[in-house]
Design a protein around this motif. Structure first.
Motif, PDB file in Angstrom:
ATOM      1  N   ASP B 353       0.674  -1.132   0.032  1.00  0.00           N
ATOM      2  CA  ASP B 353      -0.028   0.022   0.123  1.00  0.00           C
ATOM      3  C   ASP B 353       0.730   1.193   0.053  1.00  0.00           C
ATOM      4  O   ASP B 353       0.159   2.561  -0.126  1.00  0.00           O
ATOM      5  CB  ASP B 353      -0.951   0.069   1.257  1.00  0.00           C
ATOM      6  CG  ASP B 353      -1.925  -1.129   1.194  1.00  0.00           C
ATOM      7  OD1 ASP B 353      -2.357  -1.276   0.079  1.00  0.00           O
ATOM      8  OD2 ASP B 353      -2.012  -1.717   2.235  1.00  0.00           O
ATOM      9  N   TRP B 354       2.138   1.174  -0.026  1.00  0.00           N
ATOM     10  CA  TRP B 354       3.068   2.325   0.198  1.00  0.00           C
ATOM     11  C   TRP B 354       2.812   3.114  -0.993  1.00  0.00           C
ATOM     12  O   TRP B 354       2.985   4.310  -0.753  1.00  0.00           O
ATOM     13  CB  TRP B 354       4.408   1.734   0.403  1.00  0.00           C
ATOM     14  CG  TRP B 354       5.399   2.512   1.369  1.00  0.00           C
ATOM     15  CD1 TRP B 354       6.539   2.914   0.715  1.00  0.00           C
ATOM     16  CD2 TRP B 354       5.234   2.890   2.739  1.00  0.00           C
ATOM     17  NE1 TRP B 354       7.031   3.745   1.945  1.00  0.00           N
ATOM     18  CE2 TRP B 354       6.336   3.707   2.989  1.00  0.00           C
ATOM     19  CE3 TRP B 354       4.299   2.615   3.613  1.00  0.00           C
ATOM     20  CZ2 TRP B 354       6.547   4.207   4.273  1.00  0.00           C
ATOM     21  CZ3 TRP B 354       4.440   3.071   4.997  1.00  0.00           C
ATOM     22  CH2 TRP B 354       5.681   3.952   5.116  1.00  0.00           C
ATOM     23  N   ASP B 355       2.790   2.630  -2.105  1.00  0.00           N
ATOM     24  CA  ASP B 355       2.554   3.591  -3.308  1.00  0.00           C
ATOM     25  C   ASP B 355       1.572   4.389  -3.167  1.00  0.00           C
ATOM     26  O   ASP B 355       1.573   5.664  -3.388  1.00  0.00           O
ATOM     27  CB  ASP B 355       2.689   2.663  -4.577  1.00  0.00           C
ATOM     28  CG  ASP B 355       3.280   1.503  -4.635  1.00  0.00           C
ATOM     29  OD1 ASP B 355       4.453   1.500  -3.848  1.00  0.00           O
ATOM     30  OD2 ASP B 355       3.294   0.643  -5.450  1.00  0.00           O
ATOM     31  N   ARG B 356       0.273   3.758  -2.707  1.00  0.00           N
ATOM     32  CA  ARG B 356      -0.844   4.732  -2.719  1.00  0.00           C
ATOM     33  C   ARG B 356      -0.725   5.796  -1.638  1.00  0.00           C
ATOM     34  O   ARG B 356      -1.098   6.762  -1.605  1.00  0.00           O
ATOM     35  CB  ARG B 356      -2.112   3.625  -2.135  1.00  0.00           C
ATOM     36  CG  ARG B 356      -3.183   4.192  -2.201  1.00  0.00           C
ATOM     37  CD  ARG B 356      -4.481   2.965  -2.135  1.00  0.00           C
ATOM     38  NE  ARG B 356      -4.240   1.939  -1.071  1.00  0.00           N
ATOM     39  CZ  ARG B 356      -4.864   2.339   0.235  1.00  0.00           C
ATOM     40  NH1 ARG B 356      -5.696   3.372   0.214  1.00  0.00           N
ATOM     41  NH2 ARG B 356      -4.841   1.515   0.996  1.00  0.00           N
ATOM     42  N   TYR B 357      -0.183   5.354  -0.448  1.00  0.00           N
ATOM     43  CA  TYR B 357       0.141   6.196   0.696  1.00  0.00           C
ATOM     44  C   TYR B 357       1.012   7.458   0.281  1.00  0.00           C
ATOM     45  O   TYR B 357       0.737   8.613   0.394  1.00  0.00           O
ATOM     46  CB  TYR B 357       1.001   5.703   1.986  1.00  0.00           C
ATOM     47  CG  TYR B 357      -0.108   4.392   2.474  1.00  0.00           C
ATOM     48  CD1 TYR B 357      -1.280   4.134   2.175  1.00  0.00           C
ATOM     49  CD2 TYR B 357       0.591   3.759   3.701  1.00  0.00           C
ATOM     50  CE1 TYR B 357      -2.044   3.139   3.034  1.00  0.00           C
ATOM     51  CE2 TYR B 357      -0.112   2.793   4.362  1.00  0.00           C
ATOM     52  CZ  TYR B 357      -1.396   2.476   3.873  1.00  0.00           C
ATOM     53  OH  TYR B 357      -2.059   1.385   4.632  1.00  0.00           O
ATOM     54  N   LEU B 358       1.966   7.068  -0.275  1.00  0.00           N
ATOM     55  CA  LEU B 358       2.976   8.374  -0.892  1.00  0.00           C
ATOM     56  C   LEU B 358       2.209   9.279  -1.652  1.00  0.00           C
ATOM     57  O   LEU B 358       2.640  10.440  -1.635  1.00  0.00           O
ATOM     58  CB  LEU B 358       4.142   7.490  -1.557  1.00  0.00           C
ATOM     59  CG  LEU B 358       5.173   7.071  -0.521  1.00  0.00           C
ATOM     60  CD1 LEU B 358       6.560   6.367  -1.371  1.00  0.00           C
ATOM     61  CD2 LEU B 358       6.031   8.440   0.039  1.00  0.00           C
ATOM     62  N   VAL B 359       1.477   8.416  -2.813  1.00  0.00           N
ATOM     63  CA  VAL B 359       0.712   9.559  -3.690  1.00  0.00           C
ATOM     64  C   VAL B 359      -0.191  10.298  -2.780  1.00  0.00           C
ATOM     65  O   VAL B 359      -0.377  11.506  -3.056  1.00  0.00           O
ATOM     66  CB  VAL B 359       0.232   8.652  -4.615  1.00  0.00           C
ATOM     67  CG1 VAL B 359      -0.815   9.418  -5.606  1.00  0.00           C
ATOM     68  CG2 VAL B 359       1.381   7.943  -5.508  1.00  0.00           C
ATOM     69  N   SER B 360      -0.881   9.600  -1.953  1.00  0.00           N
ATOM     70  CA  SER B 360      -1.893  10.404  -1.279  1.00  0.00           C
ATOM     71  C   SER B 360      -1.115  11.972  -0.392  1.00  0.00           C
ATOM     72  O   SER B 360      -1.709  12.908  -0.417  1.00  0.00           O
ATOM     73  CB  SER B 360      -2.594   9.607  -0.128  1.00  0.00           C
ATOM     74  OG  SER B 360      -3.363   8.628  -0.848  1.00  0.00           O
ATOM     75  N   VAL B 361      -0.140  11.440   0.395  1.00  0.00           N
ATOM     76  CA  VAL B 361       0.685  12.399   1.223  1.00  0.00           C
ATOM     77  C   VAL B 361       1.163  13.391   0.324  1.00  0.00           C
ATOM     78  O   VAL B 361       0.904  14.750   0.478  1.00  0.00           O
ATOM     79  CB  VAL B 361       1.592  11.936   2.161  1.00  0.00           C
ATOM     80  CG1 VAL B 361       0.768  11.131   3.102  1.00  0.00           C
ATOM     81  CG2 VAL B 361       2.725  10.930   1.574  1.00  0.00           C
ATOM     82  N   ALA B 362       1.645  13.136  -1.009  1.00  0.00           N
ATOM     83  CA  ALA B 362       2.360  13.886  -2.041  1.00  0.00           C
ATOM     84  C   ALA B 362       1.172  15.045  -2.399  1.00  0.00           C
ATOM     85  O   ALA B 362       1.480  16.277  -2.332  1.00  0.00           O
ATOM     86  CB  ALA B 362       2.965  13.288  -3.040  1.00  0.00           C
ATOM     87  N   LYS B 363       0.045  14.424  -2.734  1.00  0.00           N
ATOM     88  CA  LYS B 363      -1.130  15.407  -2.948  1.00  0.00           C
ATOM     89  C   LYS B 363      -1.650  16.267  -2.003  1.00  0.00           C
ATOM     90  O   LYS B 363      -1.709  17.332  -2.161  1.00  0.00           O
ATOM     91  CB  LYS B 363      -2.198  14.490  -3.761  1.00  0.00           C
ATOM     92  CG  LYS B 363      -1.505  13.912  -4.938  1.00  0.00           C
ATOM     93  CD  LYS B 363      -2.720  13.357  -5.821  1.00  0.00           C
ATOM     94  CE  LYS B 363      -2.547  13.110  -7.322  1.00  0.00           C
ATOM     95  NZ  LYS B 363      -3.374  12.496  -8.077  1.00  0.00           N
ATOM     96  N   HIS B 364      -1.554  15.640  -0.976  1.00  0.00           N
ATOM     97  CA  HIS B 364      -2.418  16.396   0.295  1.00  0.00           C
ATOM     98  C   HIS B 364      -1.117  17.379   0.823  1.00  0.00           C
ATOM     99  O   HIS B 364      -1.719  18.522   0.986  1.00  0.00           O
ATOM    100  CB  HIS B 364      -2.413  15.523   1.408  1.00  0.00           C
ATOM    101  CG  HIS B 364      -2.900  15.987   2.686  1.00  0.00           C
ATOM    102  ND1 HIS B 364      -4.259  16.241   3.024  1.00  0.00           N
ATOM    103  CD2 HIS B 364      -2.182  16.684   4.053  1.00  0.00           C
ATOM    104  CE1 HIS B 364      -4.466  16.966   4.284  1.00  0.00           C
ATOM    105  NE2 HIS B 364      -3.002  17.087   4.685  1.00  0.00           N
ATOM    106  N   TRP B 365      -0.004  17.252   0.585  1.00  0.00           N
ATOM    107  CA  TRP B 365       1.123  18.127   1.215  1.00  0.00           C
ATOM    108  C   TRP B 365       1.414  18.939  -0.096  1.00  0.00           C
ATOM    109  O   TRP B 365       2.115  19.965   0.044  1.00  0.00           O
ATOM    110  CB  TRP B 365       2.288  17.688   1.646  1.00  0.00           C
ATOM    111  CG  TRP B 365       2.315  16.995   3.055  1.00  0.00           C
ATOM    112  CD1 TRP B 365       1.696  17.327   4.037  1.00  0.00           C
ATOM    113  CD2 TRP B 365       3.058  15.718   3.596  1.00  0.00           C
ATOM    114  NE1 TRP B 365       1.697  16.620   5.148  1.00  0.00           N
ATOM    115  CE2 TRP B 365       2.531  15.700   4.898  1.00  0.00           C
ATOM    116  CE3 TRP B 365       3.701  14.817   2.963  1.00  0.00           C
ATOM    117  CZ2 TRP B 365       3.163  14.597   5.507  1.00  0.00           C
ATOM    118  CZ3 TRP B 365       4.226  13.779   3.671  1.00  0.00           C
ATOM    119  CH2 TRP B 365       3.903  13.514   4.886  1.00  0.00           C
ATOM    120  N   LYS B 366       0.662  19.073  -1.196  1.00  0.00           N
ATOM    121  CA  LYS B 366       0.817  19.896  -2.302  1.00  0.00           C
ATOM    122  C   LYS B 366       2.448  19.868  -2.805  1.00  0.00           C
ATOM    123  O   LYS B 366       2.971  21.023  -2.867  1.00  0.00           O
ATOM    124  CB  LYS B 366       0.186  21.112  -2.145  1.00  0.00           C
ATOM    125  CG  LYS B 366      -1.112  21.033  -1.537  1.00  0.00           C
ATOM    126  CD  LYS B 366      -1.794  22.418  -1.528  1.00  0.00           C
ATOM    127  CE  LYS B 366      -2.851  22.595  -0.864  1.00  0.00           C
ATOM    128  NZ  LYS B 366      -3.037  22.445   0.664  1.00  0.00           N
TER     129      LYS B 366
END
Lengths: 375, 436
Positions: B353-366
């Motif tokens: 799930d790490w890929d999904r998590y990384l994409v999520s935080v990358a987008k969240h943190w802009k």
């Protein structure tokens, strides 16, 4: 053809063997990555479990998937999948053992076409009384998944038959290993390794027949040279038969081992229980553990020492798959244990291919010290 | 404000308190014996609330200790060498080598005095590369009792989750009984429940703080977060951690409301996946000279804290069980059950799930890019790094991989890291700011 030649043939043509089996039996072929996978359940489903091995060639196809800080075996094994050499596999199964080989499984599942992939949680806390009932349930889930995938119910009788076949295999190989205790063992270490690796690749019923033949061939057999230094080979994954051959050519015989293509694979049998899944679970919980499952107390080291004594070992080669942390944890204590018992050790770090020139110098020097000690 | 500064900035008001809490913790470890306090050692990601039922105790988390030591090569290198002299290879976990090396040298970093011998080790087996073996080494060397539980979550294992929860809960019950036996103390379930409440709350608060860094300008920078995080990692079961995290969260909100930045020159936002190379934290200050603000790292967002990754790709703060209407914790059984449920609801997800998590935080943190750390000191954390990079690229997040070791300064090529990062920044159109 003698049994050894048959083993050699299967190893050299392992892919052909599996494909021929598939054609002949019409069953599925399932690749496995660690000896903690309960092959018996796959076999009971009428499938052929085969160990996925590397090819000991230099390669760069895994660089896009697994970083170079992971063990060479996990990368070499994945390389075979990425190169399409296991394209005949219908499924792949892994039982939790270490981070490195799990990388192979996850990347295989993601990047190599495969119909069925199963990642089993094998407890590491095998010393907990909770682990066996838990693993029995996990096996229940695995059995169900196989049934759903294959459309075939795995009956109790199927499981019992598989257990009997696998136990026979273990018993026969152990019987042959027993002969290696002799002052002049009738088989070399390389031959023993061929026998075990062939077992990991073949239909066990067929392998059992070859083992029966092999036992007959071993009566009065001579390896055609002096036994010389009696060595033990210890480590993680090891299928480098060529290395074992080369060491033995220097004037030594591996009389016993403790690695996944040796005793750790087949030593312990399944003891009968009413529930065959519980019986299989007990075997994998109680078997000689791999280092990540050997806590809080150590069971692996006393077993190794017992083997070394029983086989009158004079020197130990501790081989280390580069970056294999679980085994790196055991090496200091193993060395200390052998030192305390006056058995010299030599540690060698392995890659998919080995620097034989350097290794030879070190092994020759090691053998010289052993010979000196013997004098 | 300098010529290149775009935002106003100021130090955190709670900074001094943070330092005090961390130092107090490490000094409590040093004085545990004379104070009659139990000293427990183990993996810092274990459930630290569990020993609380025994009464006053302090937990020596191996990884945070290894990280602190890593920051100081004059202590770390001898520790590493002491571990190597006993046969532990250089490619093994760097945190572990700093910890074991200190133990072999009989030297405690925070006092320079003798190594504090724990009363027992209590850990979890999650990383099969070595956590369980690490504390077995301590157990054998120091002759202290050792319990470790096996945590069957975090990797998308096949099969039913229910029996895995049962297995974990069973081991935790066994662990509690084992602790009673080896310490001779009576276990107080009320204290466990109180500690668990703090544990969930602290984790949720730290997760919330991490996510608040989505604001532009970022109210916190990663370098500061790395100093604040140990409170949520080491003391998450304590009331003081909850109080501190509430104070921090409120201050961060206040900074956002008032446009107070962590990095006055912020014009490029980067994040990472892993812990940093602890011996080279100055890299973060160096890149501030480019207007770069590192806004977070995934690992400490989900390790010292908890957040919830939703299926739609967004990430939100975790909500503690008490506020979610979960059955109340009224005895040992319900407390352990709640803990297990909490752990399974917030899986680590390495690789799978790490890929999904990384994409999520990358987008969240802009973020403008991700600087992924190939950390040679930790096999667990790098699983799937290449897949993560591909996932980020597919999501339109530029990323680079820089290599080093989080805990072994001898394995950190500072020039190489700078070169790599400068080239990456150049690709993002970011160059060094003029000195004002």
């Amino acid at each position: 053809m003698g049994a050894i030649e048959e083993f050699e043939k299967v190893i050299a043509k392992r892919h052909q063997y599996a494909q021929d089996w598939k054609q002949k039996n019409g069953g599925k072929v399932v690749g496995w990555l660690c000896t903690y996978v309960p092959e018996e359940i796959i076999y009971a489903a009428g499938m052929l479990p085969v160990r996925i091995l590397g090819s000991h060639e230099t390669q760069d196809v895994t660089d896009a998937y697994i970083s170079s800080i992971y063990c060479p075996f996990c990368r070499d094994a994945l390389a075979q999948g990425l190169k399409g050499r296991y394209s005949y596999l219908d499924g792949i199964v892994h039982a939790r053992s270490c981070v490195h080989i799990r990388n192979t499984f996850v990347n295989w599942e993601r990047h190599v076409p495969i119909d069925f992939a199963y990642l089993m949680f094998m407890p590491a806390h095998v010393q907990s009384p909770r682990s066996k009932p838990f693993l029995t349930k996990e096996y229940g889930d695995f059995k169900e998944a196989l049934e759903k995938w294959s459309g075939k119910v795995i009956s109790r009788n199927d499981l019992v038959r598989a257990i009997v076949t696998y136990n026979t295999n273990r018993r026969l190989m152990k019987q042959i290993y027993e002969l290696r205790k002799r002052d002049n063992p009738p088989i070399t270490g390389a031959e023993a390794m061929k026998m075990v690796i062939a077992s990991q690749l073949m239909d066990k019923a067929e392998h059992n027949k070859l083992l029966g033949q092999f036992i007959k061939e071993l009566y009065g057999r001579d390896i055609g040279r002096e036994t010389s230094a009696r060595l033990m080979l210890i480590g993680s994954e090891m299928d480098d038969i060529e290395f074992v051959n080369l060491v033995e050519e220097l004037g030594a015989t591996f009389v016993i081992d403790e690695h996944c293509s040796g005793t750790r694979y087949f030593w312990d049998e399944i003891l009968p229980e009413d529930d065959p899944l519980a019986a299989i679970a007990a075997r994998y919980i109680d078997r000689i553990p791999c280092p990540p499952k050997d806590w809080p107390e150590r069971r692996r080291l006393p077993f190794i020492l017992e083997l070394a004594r029983a086989y009158n070992v004079q020197g130990v080669l501790l081989y280390q798959q580069k970056f294999c942390d679980p085994h790196e944890f055991d090496i200091p204590t193993l060395k200390q244990m052998f030192t305390e018992n006056n058995i010299p050790t030599l540690v060698l770090e392995f890659d998919a291919t080995i620097p034989w020139g350097q290794f030879r110098t070190r092994i020759e020097a090691f053998l010289e010290t052993l010979t000196f000690n013997l004098v | 404000m300098t010529a290149t500064a775009r935002y106003k900035t100021k130090p955190l008001d709670c900074w001094k308190k943070a330092k005090e809490l961390v130092l107090e913790h490490y000094m409590k470890i040093a004085t545990a014996k004379e104070d009659g306090r139990l000293l427990v050692s183990g993996c810092a990601a274990s459930c630290l609330a569990l020993p609380a039922g025994l009464g006053d105790f302090v937990f020596m988390g191996g990884e945070p200790y290894g990280a602190v030591v890593a920051h100081d090569p004059s202590f770390s290198i001898p520790a590493m060498e002491a571990a190597e002299a006993r046969g532990y290879a250089r490619d093994m976990c760097g945190y572990m080598r700093n910890y074991l090396g200190s133990m072999f040298l009989d030297k405690y970093y925070f006092t320079g005095g003798p190594w504090p011998r724990a009363d027992f080790c209590f850990g979890r087996s999650f990383c099969d590369a070595g956590h369980a073996s690490w504390y077995r080494a301590v157990h054998e060397y120091e002759g202290i009792p050792y319990f470790c539980y096996d945590e069957p979550q975090g990797f998308n294992w096949s099969g039913s989750a229910e029996q895995k929860k049962e297995y974990l809960a069973g081991q935790l019950f066994d662990g509690i009984e084992w602790m009673e036996k080896v310490t001779g103390r009576t276990y107080d379930d009320e204290k466990l429940i109180e500690a668990l409440k703090n544990f969930f709350r602290t984790e949720a608060l730290w997760g919330e703080v991490c996510l608040l860094n989505a604001a532009i300008p970022a109210p916190l920078d990663l370098k500061s977060m790395l100093s604040l995080m140990p409170i949520s990692m080491l003391r998450r079961h304590e009331r003081c951690a909850v109080e501190f995290m509430e104070q921090l969260r409120d201050e961060v909100k206040d900074r956002i409301a008032n446009g107070i930045a962590a990095v006055a020159t912020e014009r490029c936002r980067l994040a990472t996946n892993a812990p940093p190379p602890w011996s080279f934290l100055k890299m973060f200050r160096y890149f501030e000279g480019y207007g770069v603000c590192f806004v977070g790292t995934l690992v400490y967002t989900v390790n010292s804290g908890e957040v919830k990754f939703l299926d739609d790709g967004t990430v939100i703060p975790a909500v503690p069980p008490e506020e979610r209407g979960w059955p109340p914790m009224k005895d040992r059984e319900s407390a352990v059950g709640t803990l297990v449920r909490w752990l399974f609801e917030h899986p680590f997800g390495f690789h799978v799930d790490w890929d999904r998590y990384l994409v999520s935080v990358a987008k969240h943190w802009k973020v403008d890019g991700m600087a992924l750390f190939l950390n040679r000191g930790c096999p667990l954390m790098n699983t799937g790094l290449q897949d993560s990079k591909r996932a980020l690229q597919e999501a339109g997040v530029p990323s680079t991989i820089y290599e080093g070791n989080f805990a072994d300064c001898r394995d950190v090529d500072e020039t190489l890291i700078i070169d790599r990062m400068e080239t990456f920044l150049e690709g993002l159109g970011i160059s060094k700011l003029p000195v004002s």
